[in-house]
Design a protein around this motif. Structure first.
Motif, mmCIF file in Angstrom:
data_model
loop_
_atom_site.group_PDB
_atom_site.id
_atom_site.type_symbol
_atom_site.label_atom_id
_atom_site.label_comp_id
_atom_site.label_asym_id
_atom_site.label_seq_id
_atom_site.Cartn_x
_atom_site.Cartn_y
_atom_site.Cartn_z
ATOM 1 N N ALA A 458 14.147 6.933 30.884
ATOM 2 C CA ALA A 458 14.467 5.550 31.239
ATOM 3 C C ALA A 458 15.317 4.905 30.152
ATOM 4 C CB ALA A 458 13.181 4.757 31.440
ATOM 5 N N ALA A 459 15.161 5.352 28.901
ATOM 6 C CA ALA A 459 15.960 4.807 27.801
ATOM 7 C C ALA A 459 17.442 5.067 28.008
ATOM 8 C CB ALA A 459 15.501 5.418 26.471
ATOM 9 N N ASP A 460 17.798 6.232 28.629
ATOM 10 C CA ASP A 460 19.201 6.530 28.929
ATOM 11 C C ASP A 460 19.782 5.473 29.865
ATOM 12 O OD1 ASP A 460 19.052 8.942 27.484
ATOM 13 O OD2 ASP A 460 18.285 10.009 29.232
ATOM 14 N N ILE A 461 18.993 5.108 30.878
ATOM 15 C CA ILE A 461 19.459 4.135 31.873
ATOM 16 C C ILE A 461 19.553 2.744 31.250
ATOM 17 C CG2 ILE A 461 19.070 3.232 34.181
ATOM 18 C CD1 ILE A 461 19.428 6.309 33.971
ATOM 19 N N VAL A 462 18.527 2.363 30.506
ATOM 20 C CA VAL A 462 18.491 1.034 29.891
ATOM 21 C C VAL A 462 19.684 0.840 28.955
ATOM 22 C CG1 VAL A 462 17.216 -0.443 28.294
ATOM 23 C CG2 VAL A 462 15.997 0.792 30.090
ATOM 24 N N GLN A 463 19.939 1.816 28.113
ATOM 25 C CA GLN A 463 21.049 1.698 27.163
ATOM 26 C C GLN A 463 22.381 1.575 27.892
ATOM 27 O OE1 GLN A 463 21.426 4.981 24.454
ATOM 28 N NE2 GLN A 463 22.960 3.979 23.195
ATOM 29 N N ALA A 464 22.569 2.368 28.954
ATOM 30 C CA ALA A 464 23.825 2.326 29.701
ATOM 31 C C ALA A 464 24.022 0.976 30.385
ATOM 32 C CB ALA A 464 23.853 3.450 30.733
ATOM 33 N N VAL A 465 22.973 0.464 31.008
ATOM 34 C CA VAL A 465 23.082 -0.807 31.735
ATOM 35 C C VAL A 465 23.314 -1.965 30.772
ATOM 36 C CG1 VAL A 465 21.804 -2.473 33.136
ATOM 37 C CG2 VAL A 465 21.730 -0.036 33.718
ATOM 38 N N GLN A 466 22.525 -2.016 29.700
ATOM 39 C CA GLN A 466 22.629 -3.152 28.778
ATOM 40 C C GLN A 466 23.926 -3.117 27.979
ATOM 41 O OE1 GLN A 466 17.766 -3.734 28.359
ATOM 42 N NE2 GLN A 466 18.948 -3.288 26.528
ATOM 43 N N SER A 467 24.523 -1.945 27.791
ATOM 44 C CA SER A 467 25.817 -1.854 27.118
ATOM 45 C C SER A 467 26.947 -2.288 28.041
ATOM 46 C CB SER A 467 26.070 -0.417 26.639
ATOM 47 O OG SER A 467 25.124 -0.020 25.686
ATOM 48 N N ALA A 468 26.822 -1.946 29.339
ATOM 49 C CA ALA A 468 27.907 -2.219 30.286
ATOM 50 C C ALA A 468 27.840 -3.626 30.876
ATOM 51 C CB ALA A 468 27.875 -1.186 31.415
ATOM 52 N N VAL A 469 26.641 -4.220 30.939
ATOM 53 C CA VAL A 469 26.481 -5.526 31.593
ATOM 54 C C VAL A 469 25.834 -6.493 30.601
ATOM 55 C CG1 VAL A 469 25.667 -6.697 33.659
ATOM 56 C CG2 VAL A 469 26.084 -4.230 33.731
ATOM 57 N N PRO A 470 26.629 -7.233 29.830
ATOM 58 C CA PRO A 470 26.090 -8.145 28.823
ATOM 59 C C PRO A 470 25.147 -9.178 29.433
ATOM 60 C CG PRO A 470 28.457 -7.859 28.529
ATOM 61 C CD PRO A 470 28.109 -7.213 29.841
ATOM 62 N N GLY A 471 24.065 -9.458 28.705
ATOM 63 C CA GLY A 471 23.107 -10.468 29.149
ATOM 64 C C GLY A 471 21.948 -9.909 29.932
ATOM 65 N N VAL A 472 22.093 -8.657 30.416
ATOM 66 C CA VAL A 472 21.034 -8.049 31.228
ATOM 67 C C VAL A 472 20.065 -7.283 30.334
ATOM 68 C CG1 VAL A 472 20.551 -6.246 32.918
ATOM 69 C CG2 VAL A 472 22.359 -7.892 33.352
ATOM 70 N N VAL A 473 18.780 -7.491 30.573
ATOM 71 C CA VAL A 473 17.736 -6.707 29.907
ATOM 72 C C VAL A 473 16.892 -6.062 30.999
ATOM 73 C CG1 VAL A 473 15.707 -6.753 28.434
ATOM 74 C CG2 VAL A 473 17.682 -8.198 27.873
ATOM 75 N N VAL A 474 16.788 -4.737 30.963
ATOM 76 C CA VAL A 474 16.019 -4.013 31.979
ATOM 77 C C VAL A 474 14.538 -4.009 31.583
ATOM 78 C CG1 VAL A 474 15.726 -1.845 33.218
ATOM 79 C CG2 VAL A 474 18.009 -2.553 32.488
ATOM 80 N N ALA A 475 13.703 -4.477 32.506
ATOM 81 C CA ALA A 475 12.271 -4.581 32.226
ATOM 82 C C ALA A 475 11.563 -3.257 32.503
ATOM 83 C CB ALA A 475 11.660 -5.687 33.086
ATOM 84 N N PHE A 476 10.464 -3.050 31.801
ATOM 85 C CA PHE A 476 9.618 -1.873 32.016
ATOM 86 C C PHE A 476 8.340 -2.314 32.720
ATOM 87 C CE2 PHE A 476 12.373 -0.228 28.707
ATOM 88 C CZ PHE A 476 12.546 1.096 29.091
ATOM 89 N N PRO A 477 7.665 -1.402 33.434
ATOM 90 C CA PRO A 477 8.045 -0.005 33.658
ATOM 91 C C PRO A 477 9.197 0.117 34.658
ATOM 92 C CG PRO A 477 6.093 -0.522 34.928
ATOM 93 C CD PRO A 477 6.380 -1.737 34.084
ATOM 94 N N MET A 478 9.896 1.270 34.623
ATOM 95 C CA MET A 478 10.997 1.541 35.522
ATOM 96 C C MET A 478 10.592 2.676 36.465
ATOM 97 S SD MET A 478 14.742 3.165 34.748
ATOM 98 C CE MET A 478 15.171 1.965 33.501
ATOM 99 N N PRO A 479 10.272 2.382 37.728
ATOM 100 C CA PRO A 479 9.933 3.454 38.667
ATOM 101 C C PRO A 479 11.119 4.397 38.865
ATOM 102 C CG PRO A 479 9.252 1.316 39.521
ATOM 103 C CD PRO A 479 10.130 1.046 38.341
ATOM 104 N N MET A 480 10.862 5.694 38.826
ATOM 105 C CA MET A 480 11.894 6.710 38.999
ATOM 106 C C MET A 480 11.381 7.761 39.987
ATOM 107 S SD MET A 480 12.675 7.246 34.908
ATOM 108 C CE MET A 480 14.174 8.204 35.073
ATOM 109 N N THR A 481 12.284 8.285 40.823
ATOM 110 C CA THR A 481 11.936 9.384 41.718
ATOM 111 C C THR A 481 12.917 10.528 41.509
ATOM 112 O OG1 THR A 481 13.312 8.597 43.549
ATOM 113 C CG2 THR A 481 11.028 7.810 43.462
#
Length: 536
Positions: A458-481
């Motif tokens: 999930a850290a891979d996804i969080v880092q990518a999103v927060q780097s590409a979209v300023p102001g966004v913080v991804v909350a945990f937990p992150m459901p994954m399938t």
């Protein structure tokens, strides 16, 4: 000419001080202080020249071999070109990605999409290569012009029609656009109400960097023959028009190699190699026209065969559409039975499991469809497939290339299709952020992984999103399938919210973390926004 971009402030200052000291020693009364004529016309130009020479010498010393260029923090392209030319290797300019757009129109006939019309989707520009005309008709008009093509439009509702047009990226790029994303058109007329990506734009590559050029030139030192793993990598990297994002080879003694145990003893005998190739960041969407039949007019079950050359090694079916009416089913409602379709002169593929993900995979599909008048009807199967698997296989099968003591089977990597549910917190009042931007960042993070990664964090996804979209913080937990389309045709599903998901492993089917890859489509990413103070 001096390249001032290579000159550092420290180098310039030290050279200026050195020249002033020299002039002061030779001419004690000479004023060389900053701002004087001597300083501006003699000291600074000379210091710049010496500083540039220092920079050039430093580049040469740090990058005088292919290995050093490859390892350099900022590889120099001129050095890479010069060194690579010793092995007759030249830079590649990249290639364009390709996909399909759906055009929604209120016109019954003659909706023109002219050649070189530019569309924008997911921050990427794509264009048409010829003029397309969307019309509602059972039979499309014939045209002898290679620059004009009629496309069949399907009525969705009263006054609304849809047809598709192929597009390519404007620039050479490895960036992708996932299916389902909306698009805009330059000077979009009012009668075109909506445009969306029907099949992912993928398969392109960026222009080669200095590091990539140096790495490929190093392969040039290795014999381009189908022997060891490094040799096969060198062989495939030399094929123009095919992008190899990642590849892994398995043979004698590898648990993933099943074909060389197809004997009475069940012991690995060698002489066979399976090469898994990731040829695009995201599998392409391929449309296959099939003729399906049913046993009687009362039956709702339709059966169709998919030839092994229609979409070589396809992963799964996205949808089934009846060509005449436009009615469609989701791919999850389709039953698929895979089988082997070996060819004379090709590698040994003793069963369906061995043939899966390769050129020698064929299939029979069944699905339920009502309201049709005949025993035989045409349908379009939209499937997900890694491109160029057939090109690689046919190349290595050729008499001029193949190793007579070894057969090589080219496969797409085992697909682990990731689903994500992202809760994104944003500052109060932030309106500039879009769910599409978040999806794109998440999808690119997943599809940027190589074969053999083994797990996705999930850290891979969080880092990518927060780097590409300023102001966004991804909350945990992150459901994954993780949905895995297995060699025997079964579908494995894993779910987690602990922050990491593993690639599937089933060595009885030759599946391990070493030959698996993670993929993700935009439709597999759910995004929800909440203002920060509303999070409890």
């Amino acid at each position: 000419m001096i390249d001032i971009d290579t000159i550092t402030a420290d180098s310039m200052a030290s050279n200026e001080a050195l020249i002033r000291d020299y002039l002061k020693t030779a001419y004690p009364s000479l004023d060389t202080s900053p701002g004087t004529v001597i300083s501006e016309l003699v000291v600074k130009p000379a210091a710049a020249l010496y500083a540039a020479q220092d920079a050039n010498l430093s580049t040469i010393l740090s990058q005088f071999s292919l290995s050093l260029v490859s390892q350099a923090a900022s590889p120099d392209m001129d050095m890479a070109k010069t060194l690579a030319s010793n092995y007759r290797v030249t830079p590649r300019g990249g290639s364009k990605g390709a996909g399909v757009l759906s055009i929604y129109t209120t016109l019954y006939t003659n909706t023109y999409i002219y050649a070189d019309t530019v569309f924008t989707a997911g921050g990427l520009q794509v264009k048409t290569s010829k003029t397309y005309i969307g019309i509602v008709a059972d039979t499309l008009p014939e045209t002898e012009s290679g620059s004009l093509e009629y496309r069949k439009a399907v009525q969705l509702s009263a006054g609304l029609y849809v047809f598709t047009v192929p597009v390519v990226t404007v620039d050479n790029t490895s960036a992708t656009i996932s299916a389902g994303q909306s698009a805009t058109m330059e000077n979009q007329p009012a009668y075109i109400t909506r445009i969306e990506v029907a099949s992912a734009v993928t398969g392109g590559s960026d222009s080669e960097t200095a590091k990539q050029l140096a790495d490929r030139a190093l392969y040039g030192v290795t014999a381009v023959v189908p022997s060891g793993s490094a040799h096969i990598a060198s062989l495939f990297s030399s094929i123009e028009g095919v992008n190899i994002f990642s590849q892994k080879a398995f043979g004698l003694g590898d648990a993933e190699m099943l074909r060389d145990r197809n004997n009475i003893s069940g012991i690995s005998m060698g002489g066979r190699t399976d090469v898994y190739c990731k040829t695009a960041a995201l599998p392409s969407s391929v449309d296959i026209v099939v003729t399906a039949s049913r046993s009687s007019l009362g039956s709702l079950t339709w059966t169709a065969n998919v030839d092994n050359t229609a979409a070589p090694g396809f992963y799964y079916i996205r949808s089934v559409t009846h060509t005449a009416t436009g009615q469609s089913l989701d791919g999850e409602q389709v039953r698929v039975a895979y089988r082997a379709a070996p060819a004379e002169g090709g590698p040994a593929v003793p069963d369906a499991v061995s043939a899966r993900y390769s050129l020698y995979q064929a299939a029979t599909v069944q699905f339920e469809f009502s309201g049709l008048p005949t025993l035989s009807e045409q349908f379009i199967l939209s499937v997900a497939a890694m491109p160029s698997i057939d090109v690689l296989q046919n190349y290595i099968n050729s008499r001029a290339v193949r190793n007579e003591a070894q057969d090589v089977l080219v496969k797409a990597p085992v697909p682990n299709r990731i689903g994500l549910w992202l809760v994104c917190t944003i500052p109060p009042g932030l309106s500039s952020v879009s769910a599409e931007d978040v999806r794109t960042a998440a999808v690119n993070a997943v599809n940027g992984t190589e074969i053999g990664r083994g797990f996705l964090s999930a850290a891979d996804i969080v880092q990518a999103v927060q780097s590409a979209v300023p102001g966004v913080v991804v909350a945990f937990p992150m459901p994954m399938t993780n949905t895995v389309y297995m060699p025997d045709g079964s579908v494995f599903l894993d779910k987690t919210d602990i922050g990491q998901i593993q690639a599937k492993e089933d060595l009885e089917q030759g599946v391990s973390t070493r030959n698996s890859v993670f993929i993700c489509e935009a439709r597999d990413v759910g995004v929800t926004f909440k203002e920060r103070e509303t999070i409890t």
